[in-house]
Design an enzyme around this catalytic site. Structure first.
Site, mmCIF file in Angstrom:
data_model
loop_
_atom_site.group_PDB
_atom_site.id
_atom_site.type_symbol
_atom_site.label_atom_id
_atom_site.label_comp_id
_atom_site.label_asym_id
_atom_site.label_seq_id
_atom_site.Cartn_x
_atom_site.Cartn_y
_atom_site.Cartn_z
ATOM 1 C CG HIS A 278 4.458 1.762 5.978
ATOM 2 N ND1 HIS A 278 4.478 1.602 5.278
ATOM 3 C CD2 HIS A 278 3.051 2.108 6.202
ATOM 4 C CE1 HIS A 278 3.830 0.466 4.581
ATOM 5 N NE2 HIS A 278 2.951 0.956 5.419
ATOM 6 C CD GLU B 16 6.827 1.947 3.315
ATOM 7 O OE1 GLU B 16 7.110 1.393 3.789
ATOM 8 O OE2 GLU B 16 6.809 2.674 3.070
ATOM 9 N NE ARG C 198 -0.306 -1.686 0.491
ATOM 10 C CZ ARG C 198 -0.380 -1.439 1.375
ATOM 11 N NH1 ARG C 198 -1.105 -0.350 1.670
ATOM 12 N NH2 ARG C 198 -1.466 -2.577 1.563
#
Length: 531
Positions: free
Chosen positions: A282, A264, A235
């Site tokens: 990601h 993000e 994370r």
């Protein structure tokens, strides 16, 4: 079943064909572009379930546009694009696929680790640009190096197993894993400081909580080897990006592999200027296999939900054949589990879920599952559900028992979560539901009796009974701008051990809690956050 009798399932994004196969023939399948609100909102008007990925936003407006909606299914782990609160208020179940990307995420972390060791993407980019730079991209071997795994949950365990095959020595930091369990996996448990000092590579696999945010920050990065390489595919924010950039610039860290970021999408970061940093956007869940697993998992959940059965991966409204008298106890048991973990500070060796009173005339096994769900909610990085909570307990060597009795002298019904810790100590917390609105109350911690409505933010103190402690607590919290909403003090005898439970309006920062403990001489000070 005629076409008009079939429940309507809307697939709002492209999902694997296996998803439709898993739904079977008992539903009317419709499709739309969920990213296009002009298409989505009208399409929701007659549907019983909607399947989405990350592009479709199911917010309060979308929920209001779907009067027949019973379940929102996200084919993935995160739920950032679903307003779970709005869905819950409307009685709409929200499900996801919490285990679909475990292998995929672990493999990406391993890939980033290898890439940082051997400078693979940098060398590839240079060669494609016409440069043959063998000496510039000399790397290091993994064999006989020490890998520090921060967070030994399911993904962390998979990474440890895979990198052990490269001849790496694996150590780990996880206060919620018993040393014996880690030893069975060939992993040595260390404190975080010890891990930082000995690790050649560090990989992070923790949930993002107030406690883990910035855990690998400036202080931590002054304790590591200058040759260390750090991977974060868990994370964003657990590794402080600004502190990492400074450490790279000053030569205190040799390299990093990052798949997640504080904000993000992230297309501009000071970390991107470093050649020794490998970055991916990601991609932790981005494999065909993970997407297929996610689609099949949520399809099965939709089938269960529309059949009125228990849905293991439901994150809000729990379905299934559960007695009406038992259902209000589910959130209470879960919150008691979370309080237990906050007070214990570790996972128990043995956990007893005790249920007393009239409620025991029904099957209350689900209360054990709910308590387990709460116990591990703030412990593991993965989403915790009824189906995987027992697995988390099993993986950590926790013996779990449910005991029931129709006798409950002081309360109509009572739930107690009691745990035996590794050192033989015991932590117990009890709660009940009061009145027609099922007000959740905490009524005992260990042998101390209290009577206080549960709140999102609480503080529990143990100290030697003496005058002035309550005033001191109020002063320290007041000076920090934290308002006390309620407070109960309990003691066994005058001058003996006292216990205070406070409900407060905001989270209590660690430094404020430490000041409270120091000023009061508390033997134990714990903050509990149930948000």
């Amino acid at each position: 079943m005629s076409a008009q009798d079939k429940p309507v399932v809307l697939i709002a994004e492209e999902l694997s064909p296996a998803t439709v196969d898993a739904l079977g023939p008992d539903f009317e399948i419709r499709h739309c572009d969920g990213a296009d609100r002009a298409q989505l909102l009208p399409a929701l008007a007659e549907v019983d379930a909607v399947l989405i990925r990350s592009a479709t936003k199911i917010d309060a407006e979308a929920v209001a546009s779907a009067p027949k909606l019973k379940v929102v299914a996200r084919a993935g782990v995160g739920l950032d694009n679903v307003d779970v609160s709005a869905a819950t208020k409307a009685g709409v179940m929200v499900v996801n696929a919490p285990t679909s990307n475990i292998v995929t995420a672990a493999e990406l972390a391993c890939g980033l680790l290898i890439a940082t060791a051997r400078n693979i993407p940098q060398a590839s980019q240079a060669l494609k640009g016409g440069e043959w730079k063998r000496s510039k991209y000399t790397g290091v071997e993994l064999a006989e190096k020490t890998l520090g795994v921060v967070g030994l949950g399911r993904i962390g365990v998979l990474v440890a197993q895979r990198m052990s095959a490269f001849g790496m020595k694996v150590v780990a930091y996880d206060p919620y894993v018993q040393p014996a369990r880690a030893a069975q996996m060939g992993v040595k448990l260390l404190t975080l400081d010890e891990l930082l000092e000995v690790a050649d590579f560090i990989t992070v696999h923790l949930p993002k909580t107030p406690e883990t945010l910035g855990l690998i920050g400036d202080e931590a990065l002054h304790k590591v080897k200058s040759s260390v390489r750090i991977v974060n595919a868990a994370r964003g924010g657990i590794v402080d990006e600004e502190a990492l950039a400074s450490a790279l610039k000053e030569g205190r860290v040799a390299g990093a592999g990052l798949d997640v970021y504080t904000k993000e999408p992230c297309t501009d970061s000071p970390l991107f200027q470093f050649d020794q940093v490998v970055c991916t956007p990601h991609l932790g869940a981005s494999t065909d296999e993970a997407q297929e697993k996610a689609g099949i998992a949520v399809a099965k959940s939709v089938r269960l939900a529309l059949a009125g059965e228990l849905v293991p991966d439901a994150v809000n409204v729990q379905g299934g054949v559960i007695a009406e008298d038992v259902k209000p106890g589910l959130p209470l048991a879960e919150r008691l589990g979370r309080i237990f973990t906050a007070l214990a500070g570790e996972v128990a060796v043995r956990l007893d879920v005790e249920v007393y009173g009239e409620i025991t005339q029904h099957d209350v096994k689900v209360l054990e599952l709910s308590a387990l769900k709460g116990v591990f909610e703030d412990v593991v990085a993965e989403t915790v559900s009824y189906v995987n909570a027992p697995l988390f307990a099993q993986e950590r060597g926790v013996e779990v028992r449910l005991t029931t009795s129709s006798e409950s002298p002081d309360h109509r019904n009572l739930v107690t979560v009691r745990g035996t810790l590794g050192d033989g100590g015991e932590v117990a917390v009890s709660g009940t539901l009061a009145g027609p609105k099922h007000l959740q109350k905490i009524v005992a911690i260990g042998e101390h009796t209290v009577d206080l409505a549960l709140a999102d933010h609480m503080v529990v103190l143990r100290y030697a009974d003496r005058p002035g402690v309550v005033g001191t607590v109020g002063r320290v919290l007041g000076e920090s701008g934290i308002n006390i909403a309620g407070m109960q003090v309990s003691r066994a005898e005058e001058g003996g051990e006292a216990l205070a439970v406070l409900t407060v309006d905001d989270s209590v920062p660690a430094d404020v809690l430490a000041e409270v403990a120091q000023e009061t001489g508390a033997t134990s000070a714990r903050a509990v956050d149930l948000t």
